[in-house]
Design a protein around this motif. Structure first.
Motif, mmCIF file in Angstrom:
data_model
loop_
_atom_site.group_PDB
_atom_site.id
_atom_site.type_symbol
_atom_site.label_atom_id
_atom_site.label_comp_id
_atom_site.label_asym_id
_atom_site.label_seq_id
_atom_site.Cartn_x
_atom_site.Cartn_y
_atom_site.Cartn_z
ATOM 1 N N ASN A 19 0.852 -1.198 0.000
ATOM 2 C CA ASN A 19 0.000 0.000 0.000
ATOM 3 C C ASN A 19 0.881 1.240 0.000
ATOM 4 O OD1 ASN A 19 -2.002 2.054 0.570
ATOM 5 N ND2 ASN A 19 -1.325 1.920 2.713
ATOM 6 N N ASN A 20 0.765 2.040 -1.040
ATOM 7 C CA ASN A 20 1.427 3.335 -1.101
ATOM 8 C C ASN A 20 0.431 4.463 -1.348
ATOM 9 O OD1 ASN A 20 4.188 2.490 -0.778
ATOM 10 N ND2 ASN A 20 4.057 1.614 -2.843
ATOM 11 N N LEU A 21 -0.868 4.156 -1.152
ATOM 12 C CA LEU A 21 -1.916 5.114 -1.488
ATOM 13 C C LEU A 21 -2.526 5.823 -0.293
ATOM 14 C CD1 LEU A 21 -4.195 3.588 -4.284
ATOM 15 C CD2 LEU A 21 -2.720 5.588 -4.442
ATOM 16 N N THR A 26 -10.946 3.060 -4.765
ATOM 17 C CA THR A 26 -9.775 2.246 -4.445
ATOM 18 C C THR A 26 -10.172 0.788 -4.293
ATOM 19 O OG1 THR A 26 -10.091 2.769 -2.090
ATOM 20 C CG2 THR A 26 -8.499 4.102 -3.322
ATOM 21 N N TRP A 38 -8.206 -3.536 -3.983
ATOM 22 C CA TRP A 38 -7.018 -4.384 -3.965
ATOM 23 C C TRP A 38 -6.905 -5.103 -5.308
ATOM 24 C CZ3 TRP A 38 -3.040 -4.312 -0.768
ATOM 25 C CH2 TRP A 38 -3.191 -3.700 0.483
ATOM 26 N N GLU A 39 -5.824 -4.822 -6.020
ATOM 27 C CA GLU A 39 -5.583 -5.420 -7.331
ATOM 28 C C GLU A 39 -4.501 -6.492 -7.203
ATOM 29 O OE1 GLU A 39 -4.729 -4.039 -11.962
ATOM 30 O OE2 GLU A 39 -4.453 -2.607 -10.317
ATOM 31 N N SER A 67 -1.489 -8.028 -14.283
ATOM 32 C CA SER A 67 -2.725 -8.021 -13.514
ATOM 33 C C SER A 67 -3.510 -9.299 -13.765
ATOM 34 C CB SER A 67 -3.571 -6.805 -13.907
ATOM 35 O OG SER A 67 -4.774 -6.773 -13.173
ATOM 36 N N VAL A 95 -1.857 -5.229 -4.558
ATOM 37 C CA VAL A 95 -1.472 -3.817 -4.531
ATOM 38 C C VAL A 95 -2.717 -2.962 -4.357
ATOM 39 C CG1 VAL A 95 -0.315 -1.943 -5.756
ATOM 40 C CG2 VAL A 95 0.502 -4.296 -6.027
ATOM 41 N N SER A 118 -4.879 -0.104 -5.088
ATOM 42 C CA SER A 118 -4.856 0.646 -6.347
ATOM 43 C C SER A 118 -6.108 1.508 -6.488
ATOM 44 C CB SER A 118 -4.763 -0.328 -7.533
ATOM 45 O OG SER A 118 -3.680 -1.214 -7.404
ATOM 46 N N THR A 119 -6.123 2.333 -7.540
ATOM 47 C CA THR A 119 -7.285 3.139 -7.880
ATOM 48 C C THR A 119 -7.841 2.700 -9.234
ATOM 49 O OG1 THR A 119 -5.910 4.816 -8.952
ATOM 50 C CG2 THR A 119 -6.453 5.151 -6.625
ATOM 51 N N TYR A 120 -9.123 3.024 -9.456
ATOM 52 C CA TYR A 120 -9.731 2.736 -10.751
ATOM 53 C C TYR A 120 -10.434 3.964 -11.277
ATOM 54 C CZ TYR A 120 -14.083 2.005 -8.064
ATOM 55 O OH TYR A 120 -15.182 2.141 -7.243
#
Length: 426
Positions: free
Chosen positions: A330-332, A393, A395-396, A403, A422, A424-426
């Motif tokens: 997680n870096n978000l 957001t 989890w991918e 992916s 990871v 992530s955003t969509y």
């Protein structure tokens, strides 16, 4: 198996070819494969925690209206619509329920269950207005463009709401320079545009929709050529096939190699019920565009009850142990974190088993939560961090740098594989 093949063969003959016209040679699903797929759908009705409108839609479009499972599912869909449509369903969910009920020859404006009722068409229109308002304001909808595509398709088929203006907005999204819309989303948006194109009498609207449909359908032909039958991935291919079956006037004089696409889908031996439900309409030449024009009294088919083959068994036999590397990142949001572990699971285990093994070994770092969806269990939280529709957001999951195209309940890692989750955003 012979009687099963004959039953499905009769079904195919009775069905005709829907909106697509007569199917060229090689563009028919083998009867035994359709039997297998319909049986998967039938079993899923009893096994699934969540009633799946896509399964009901597939039953109806395939003509399997005599199935007891179909009758049971229809009842569950009506009950669920009455109880949840206004409360906690997304617009896309309401759209799928609307399509499923239309294909069942039920009026979505008056859905009844246990002496309660709901006007599903009105709920859908209300939720779509909110999606469109956000899309116009911020350039992104409340949920996803995929959902909005389903919304407009369902509204158009139900002849409810301002679907012509909605279609104009979708067409502009598809034609926007540099837009990167995935294949399955393009497909449902294109089906919506096809419906509106056939309904509208406004020349400017038809011209815009035609331009968008030409771009999407020709793009699908290019992707199929590059993917040797696959358009995007194996799961999006069947949705793209519905477009190519019905949109030939938009890519003429080019021709579609439908046999190549059909072979790609049915040779994949789809097992996941939602993937099967999404594939069946194209494979029987009955696209979602036919949902509101079925005669539910004409075709009834008994799906043969056959013993499960090893590939169809719901409980996989354990194989020798394999090693899987697993990393969460997680870096978000909040304090960044990254944790890695290596677990041993039996060969043939799903990714869900890997996550469970990691959590069992280290519950502090690798705790996770799932929710039941029509695609199987979906991971909604890892290490206490949950995805958010508001923040867009989730989890991918990746295998290495790629992916994953399957869910945690379906994907089966190989020995030595590195799985990454990871945020992530969509």
């Amino acid at each position: 198996m012979l009687s099963a093949a004959l039953s499905i063969g009769v079904l195919l003959a009775l069905l005709g070819r829907g909106a697509a016209g007569t199917a060229p040679q090689g563009c028919d699903i083998p009867p035994q494969e359709l039997t297998r797929m319909l049986q998967i759908l039938e079993r899923s009705v009893a096994e699934s925690e969540v009633p799946n409108p896509s399964v009901l839609l597939a039953f109806n479009l395939a003509g399997a209206t005599g199935s007891n499972a179909r009758q049971e599912l229809l009842k569950k869909i009506q009950e669920d619509a009455v109880n949840r449509a206004q409360k906690d369903m997304s617009s896309g969910q309401v759209a799928l329920y609307t399509l499923a009920l239309l294909s069942s020859c039920r009026d979505p404006q008056h859905v009844e269950s246990h002496r309660l009722s709901v006007n599903l068409s009105r709920v859908l229109d209300q939720k779509t207005r909110k999606e469109v308002a956000r899309l116009e304001k911020d350039g992104v909808p409340l949920t996803t463009l995929y959902s909005v595509g389903l919304d407009v398709l369902a509204l158009c088929l139900a002849r409810t709401g301002d679907y012509e203006q909605d279609a104009i907005l979708l067409a502009k999204q598809l034609l926007s320079p540099g837009s990167q819309i995935d294949v399955d989303t393009q497909a449902v948006m294109a089906l919506a545009l096809e419906c509106v194109y056939d309904r509208t009498k406004l020349p400017d609207t038809r011209d815009l929709l035609q331009e968008a449909l030409e771009e999407v359908s020709k793009g699908f032909l290019d992707k199929q050529a590059e993917g040797k039958g696959v358009i995007g991935n194996i799961y999006s291919t069947s949705l793209a096939m519905q477009v190519l079956e019905t949109a030939s006037k938009f890519y003429a004089p080019r021709e579609w190699d439908c046999a190549q696409a059909f072979s790609a889908v049915y040779s994949h031996q789809l097992q996941q019920p939602m993937a099967v439900a999404q594939a069946v309409p194209a494979l029987v030449h009955k696209p979602y565009l036919d949902a509101a024009s079925l005669d539910c009294s004409v075709v009834t088919v008994t799906i043969p009850q056959l013993a499960l083959s090893p590939s169809q068994a719901t409980t996989a036999q354990e194989g020798p142990p394999i090693t899987v590397h697993y990393t969460i990142t997680n870096n978000l949001k909040g304090k960044p974190f990254q944790f890695s572990t290596t677990v041993s699971v039996p060969a043939g285990s799903t990714l869900l088993a890997v996550l469970q093994a990691a959590e069992k070994a280290d519950p502090k770092d690798f705790s996770f939560e799932t929710e039941a969806t029509s695609w199987g269990p979906m991971v909604v939280s890892i290490h206490g961090l949950a995805g958010s529709e508001k923040d867009r957001t989730f989890w991918e999951f990746f295998s290495g740098a790629d992916s994953l195209q399957e869910g945690v309940g379906t994907y089966k890692p190989q020995d030595g594989e590195h799985i990454r989750a990871v945020f992530s955003t969509y």
